[in-house]
Design a protein around this motif. Structure first.
Motif, short mmCIF file in Angstrom:
data_model
loop_
_atom_site.label_atom_id
_atom_site.label_comp_id
_atom_site.label_asym_id
_atom_site.label_seq_id
_atom_site.Cartn_x
_atom_site.Cartn_y
_atom_site.Cartn_z
N HIS A 1 -17.69 -3.38 -4.01
CA HIS A 1 -16.72 -3.79 -3.00
C HIS A 1 -16.14 -5.14 -3.43
O HIS A 1 -16.63 -5.76 -4.37
N TRP A 2 -15.13 -5.59 -2.69
CA TRP A 2 -14.40 -6.78 -3.13
C TRP A 2 -14.00 -7.65 -1.95
O TRP A 2 -13.98 -7.20 -0.80
N LEU A 3 -13.63 -8.88 -2.26
CA LEU A 3 -13.06 -9.80 -1.27
C LEU A 3 -11.79 -10.35 -1.91
O LEU A 3 -11.84 -10.89 -3.02
N LEU A 4 -10.68 -10.17 -1.22
CA LEU A 4 -9.37 -10.59 -1.73
C LEU A 4 -8.81 -11.70 -0.84
O LEU A 4 -8.65 -11.51 0.36
N LYS A 5 -8.55 -12.83 -1.44
CA LYS A 5 -8.02 -13.96 -0.68
C LYS A 5 -6.49 -13.98 -0.70
O LYS A 5 -5.87 -13.70 -1.72
N SER A 6 -5.91 -14.34 0.40
CA SER A 6 -4.47 -14.48 0.49
C SER A 6 -4.12 -15.54 1.52
O SER A 6 -4.85 -15.73 2.49
N GLU A 7 -3.02 -16.22 1.30
CA GLU A 7 -2.62 -17.31 2.19
C GLU A 7 -1.72 -16.81 3.31
O GLU A 7 -0.63 -16.30 3.05
N PRO A 8 -2.12 -16.98 4.56
CA PRO A 8 -1.31 -16.51 5.68
C PRO A 8 -0.27 -17.52 6.15
O PRO A 8 0.55 -17.22 7.02
N GLN B 1 -12.27 2.18 -3.57
CA GLN B 1 -13.19 1.11 -3.18
C GLN B 1 -12.54 0.23 -2.11
O GLN B 1 -11.34 0.04 -2.08
N GLN B 2 -13.39 -0.30 -1.23
CA GLN B 2 -12.88 -1.11 -0.14
C GLN B 2 -13.08 -2.59 -0.39
O GLN B 2 -13.97 -3.00 -1.15
N ALA B 3 -12.25 -3.39 0.25
CA ALA B 3 -12.30 -4.84 0.08
C ALA B 3 -12.01 -5.52 1.40
O ALA B 3 -11.30 -4.97 2.26
N PHE B 4 -12.55 -6.71 1.56
CA PHE B 4 -12.21 -7.53 2.72
C PHE B 4 -10.92 -8.28 2.41
O PHE B 4 -10.74 -8.80 1.31
N PHE B 5 -10.03 -8.31 3.40
CA PHE B 5 -8.81 -9.12 3.30
C PHE B 5 -9.15 -10.46 3.95
O PHE B 5 -9.45 -10.52 5.13
N TYR B 6 -9.09 -11.53 3.14
CA TYR B 6 -9.58 -12.84 3.57
C TYR B 6 -8.41 -13.82 3.64
O TYR B 6 -7.69 -14.01 2.65
N HIS B 7 -8.19 -14.41 4.79
CA HIS B 7 -7.16 -15.43 4.94
C HIS B 7 -7.72 -16.76 4.43
O HIS B 7 -8.76 -17.23 4.90
N SER B 8 -7.01 -17.36 3.51
CA SER B 8 -7.49 -18.57 2.85
C SER B 8 -6.49 -19.70 2.92
O SER B 8 -5.31 -19.50 3.22
N ASN B 9 -6.99 -20.91 2.60
CA ASN B 9 -6.13 -22.09 2.56
C ASN B 9 -5.34 -22.23 3.86
O ASN B 9 -4.13 -22.44 3.85
N ALA C 1 -9.53 -8.25 7.86
CA ALA C 1 -9.25 -6.82 7.77
C ALA C 1 -9.97 -6.20 6.57
O ALA C 1 -10.57 -6.89 5.75
N ILE C 2 -9.86 -4.88 6.50
CA ILE C 2 -10.39 -4.12 5.37
C ILE C 2 -9.23 -3.38 4.73
O ILE C 2 -8.37 -2.82 5.41
N VAL C 3 -9.19 -3.41 3.40
CA VAL C 3 -8.18 -2.68 2.63
C VAL C 3 -8.91 -1.80 1.62
O VAL C 3 -10.12 -1.93 1.43
N ARG D 1 -7.96 -1.08 8.14
CA ARG D 1 -8.08 -1.45 9.56
C ARG D 1 -8.37 -2.93 9.68
O ARG D 1 -8.83 -3.56 8.74
N MET D 2 -8.11 -3.48 10.86
CA MET D 2 -8.52 -4.84 11.16
C MET D 2 -10.02 -4.82 11.41
O MET D 2 -10.58 -3.82 11.87
N THR D 3 -10.69 -5.91 11.10
CA THR D 3 -12.09 -6.01 11.50
C THR D 3 -12.10 -6.13 13.02
O THR D 3 -11.13 -6.58 13.63
#
Length: 242
Positions: A73-80, A126-134, A142-144, A184-186
């Motif tokens: 599984h994975w964790l993907l960071k992105s800036e909101p 495979q699934q990953a967590f969508f992580y809001h960063s910075n 969320a999960i992607v 989906r959203m967590t």
């Protein structure tokens, strides 16, 4: 055409400044230390009881067998939040993903070799967590899932893109990307501060988050998770916020 490059991950040098993730892979200009400073301090108390209860439940499901330590599984960071990079706003939130056609987009702009290698290791489904960063309060929203495995990142050849790489050649591209789709959203926002509290407790009692890369390699915008790490973090959405 997808949003301006999302997953920022400069090379190892830029890795010292953590920008991270998707559109705004902030792995280049801010450090995760700053991120942690922005987030609330870990909740008081220990997560041991929660970890023990979770472990008992998992052992019951698996007959007591320990799962192998592999990254699946994975964790993907992105800036909101908006941030200009060479004149381009690299903001990309989960709402931006949901607004994409078929709620799918390419995860481009990664410019860190280790993060790129993680992208190349991703498998279909495979699934990953969508992580809001910075941002003011970083965390999982969320999960992607991976819907297309690694292929050349087009932004490396686009001179107008902030992540253009003049040293990359089309016959041998340096950088890769994958396609992800919103699942989906967590059930609730899971903040960095809460995950960190469990990580610190697990370092002491051997819980599943003891070696979580979110804290051992904080600046990476693409991070692998073991099955145990993913399952434990996902279980937190069922708990009331601290």
């Amino acid at each position: 055409m997808p949003w301006p490059s999302r997953k920022r991950d400069k090379g190892a040098v830029a890795d010292k400044k953590e920008p991270d993730a998707k559109i705004a892979k902030t792995e280049e200009e801010t450090s995760d230390n700053e991120e942690e400073e922005k987030s609330a301090k870990p909740p008081a108390g220990s997560s041991k009881s929660g970890w023990k209860n979770w472990k008992k439940a998992k052992e019951s499901e698996s007959g007591g067998e320990e799962s192998k330590i592999t990254y699946c599984h994975w964790l993907l960071k992105s800036e909101p939040e908006s941030r200009l990079e060479k004149g381009v706003d690299v903001k990309f939130s989960v709402d931006d993903l949901k607004a994409q056609p078929n709620q799918t987009t390419c995860w481009d702009g990664v410019r860190n070799y280790q993060a790129r290698n993680f992208l190349r290791a991703m498998k279909l489904g495979q699934q990953a967590f969508f992580y809001h960063s910075n941002c003011k309060e970083p965390g999982i929203v969320a999960i992607v899932k991976i819907v297309k495995e690694a292929y050349p990142d087009h932004t490396q050849f686009d001179q107008k893109d902030p992540h253009y790489d003049s040293t990359s050649r089309k016959e041998n591209p340096k950088w890769s990307m994958v396609d992800v789709q919103f699942v989906r959203m967590t059930k609730r926002f899971i903040p960095l501060s809460e995950i960190k509290a469990h990580h610190l407790a697990h370092k002491a009692d051997g819980g599943p988050l003891k070696d979580m890369m979110l804290f051992t390699r904080q600046r990476l915008s693409i991070q692998p998770l073991t099955q145990e790490e993913f399952d434990f973090v996902l279980s937190l959405e069922e708990e009331k916020p601290h």
